[in-house]
Design an enzyme around this catalytic site. Structure first.
Site, PDB file in Angstrom:
ATOM      1  N   GLU A  57      51.796  43.022 109.071  1.00 27.23           N
ATOM      2  CA  GLU A  57      53.111  42.387 109.169  1.00 27.23           C
ATOM      3  C   GLU A  57      53.929  42.567 107.904  1.00 27.23           C
ATOM      4  OE1 GLU A  57      54.261  39.199 107.786  1.00 27.23           O
ATOM      5  OE2 GLU A  57      52.537  39.041 106.468  1.00 27.23           O
ATOM      6  N   HIS A 106      50.744  38.734 112.492  1.00 25.26           N
ATOM      7  CA  HIS A 106      50.200  37.819 111.490  1.00 25.26           C
ATOM      8  C   HIS A 106      48.699  37.613 111.704  1.00 25.26           C
ATOM      9  CE1 HIS A 106      54.346  36.642 110.412  1.00 25.26           C
ATOM     10  NE2 HIS A 106      53.812  36.148 109.323  1.00 25.26           N
TER      11      HIS A 106
END
Length: 369
Positions: free
Chosen positions: A32, A338
Site C-alpha cells: 500500500e 493494508h
C-alpha cells in the site's frame, strides 16, 4: 546502561526487552506504500529489540515521506524505548531506528496538526501492553476524526472491543474532538498490561443490532446532527435489514467546528462490532455524509460470503494475533492492501506463518500460526 530494566521473559514468540543487532531492511514503497509499514515496524522493533532501516517512506502518497503524525509516532517510540534514530524529520524518506530495552511510562504527545491520533495510538498500544507492569496513560493531541485513519468512534466501538476479546484491555476518552484541517482534538488512552490470545471467527453470525451516533462540534445548534441521523434512518429503513436502527445525538466538545456520523453493526459471534464513519466538511451536505456512511455499512452487510471481520479491523488485529501463542483463524469481508502489506511487514520481524486466502466471490480467510 546501569538503570535499564531487565529483560522480561515471554513465552510467545520472542523475548520482550531483548536487543538484537540484526537489522531489518524495509522498502516503504511496497504494497500500500503508506504509513502502515512504518507503524508496524516501530511496534515490532520495540517488542523484539530488532533495529530497522526503512527507505522510500510513503512513496505511494501524494506527499511522500514522514508527515507530522508519523514523526510523532517515531518520536514517541524513541522516547519509550530509548532508541537511537536517524532521519526523524517531516518529509524524510528514510529512517533508521535502533531500540533499547524499555519499561513503558505515561506519555503526552502533541502531533501539532490535525494528524491522526489513532495511528500514533496503534503504534504504541501493543508494545506498551506487552512490556508494562502497570496501566499506562497516553494523552495524544491532534485529530480525532480523520479521512484516512480510524476516527474516535471506530476506536471505541470496534478496535477497543477487538483488543478486549484478544485479552488486551484499553480504555478510551475524547475530552476534545479534532477535525481536519484545524485539529485541536485530544485522545486519552489507558493501556492495561496484557498478552494477546488466539482468536477464531470463521463466519459472521446473525445481525442483531444497528446503532450509531450523529454528532457535531461548535456548530451552534443540533440541526446538523439531526439531519445526519434522519437521512441515515431513512436509508436504513429503505434497506430492510430486519432490525430497528437506533442513532443517538452527540454534542462533542472541541475547539473547532466539525460533524460526523458513526454506524455500528453487531452480529452474533466472537467478532467485535463493525463501525463505519462518515465525516462532514465545509460545503458538504449532512445528507451526503450520511449516505456515505450508510453505503459503506451496506457494502459490508451484503458482502459475498459474509466475512466475520470488517476490512479495516482485519489488518489492525493481525499484529496482536501474530504475537499470540497458538493459531488464529478469521474471515474478513474482503482483503485490503493494508492487510497484505501488514502481513509482509510482520514476517520480516517474526517467524510466524500468515496465510491470506482470497476467494472471488467470497470472504477472505486469514490464518496466523
Amino acid at each position: 546502561m546501569d538503570d535499564a530494566p531487565p529483560p522480561r521473559a515471554d513465552s510467545t514468540r520472542f523475548a520482550i526487552g531483548s536487543v538484537s543487532s540484526q537489522f531489518v531492511e524495509l522498502d516503504g514503497s511496497e504494497g500500500e506504500g503508506g504509513g502502515q509499514i512504518l507503524r508496524t515496524a516501530l511496534s515490532l522493533s520495540m517488542l523484539t529489540g530488532r533495529p530497522f532501516r526503512i527507505v522510500r517512506i510513503r512513496a505511494n502518497r501524494d506527499r511522500p515521506g514522514l508527515r507530522p503524525q508519523h514523526l510523532a509516532a517515531v518520536r514517541a517510540a524513541s522516547r519509550l524505548s530509548g532508541a537511537e534514530v536517524e532521519g526523524a524529520a517531516v518529509g524524510s524518506t528514510a529512517l533508521t531506528f535502533c531500540p533499547l530495552p524499555f519499561r513503558p511510562e505515561d506519555q503526552a504527545i502533541d502531533i501539532g496538526t490535525a494528524g491522526a491520533t489513532s495511528l500514533v495510538l496503534h503504534t504504541l498500544a501493543l508494545p506498551i501492553a506487552l512490556a508494562a507492569d502497570r496501566p499506562v496513560r497516553l494523552c495524544l493531541d491532534g485529530g480525532t476524526f480523520n479521512e484516512k485513519a480510524p476516527s474516535y468512534p471506530y476506536l471505541e466501538f470496534t478496535w477497543r472491543k477487538h483488543l478486549s476479546r484478544l485479552g488486551l484491555d484499553v480504555a478510551l476518552a475524547m475530552p476534545s474532538s479534532g477535525f481536519y484541517p484545524r485539529g485541536g482534538g485530544r485522545l486519552e488512552a489507558w493501556i492495561e498490561p496484557g498478552r494477546p490470545r488466539p482468536f477464531v471467527a470463521d463466519r459472521r453470525g446473525t445481525l442483531v443490532r444497528i446503532s450509531g451516533v450523529a454528532g457535531s462540534c461548535r456548530l451552534g445548534h443540533r440541526r446538523v446532527a439531526d439531519r445526519l441521523r434522519d437521512r441515515a434512518l431513512e436509508l436504513l429503513d429503505r434497506a430492510g435489514l430486519g432490525v430497528e436502527p437506533t442513532i443517538t445525538l452527540a454534542d462533542w466538545p472541541g475547539l473547532f467546528p466539525g460533524a460526523a456520523l458513526a454506524l455500528v453493526a453487531e452480529h452474533d459471534g466472537p467478532a467485535a462490532p463493525a463501525t463505519f464513519v462518515g465525516l462532514g466538511e465545509r460545503g458538504k451536505p449532512a445528507e451526503r455524509v450520511a449516505e456515505e456512511a450508510v453505503a459503506e455499512l451496506l457494502e459490508f452487510l451484503h458482502s459475498p460470503g459474509a466475512g466475520a471481520v470488517d476490512p479495516h479491523a482485519a489488518d489492525q488485529i493481525l499484529l496482536p494475533l501474530a504475537l499470540a501463542e497458538g493459531r488464529s483463524i478469521f474471515t474478513a469481508s474482503k482483503a485490503t492492501e493494508h492487510l497484505r502489506t501488514n502481513a509482509r511487514t510482520i514476517s520480516r520481524f517474526l517467524d510466524v506463518p500468515i496465510r491470506i486466502e482470497e476467494e472471488d466471490p467470497g470472504p477472505t480467510r486469514v490464518i496466523i500460526g
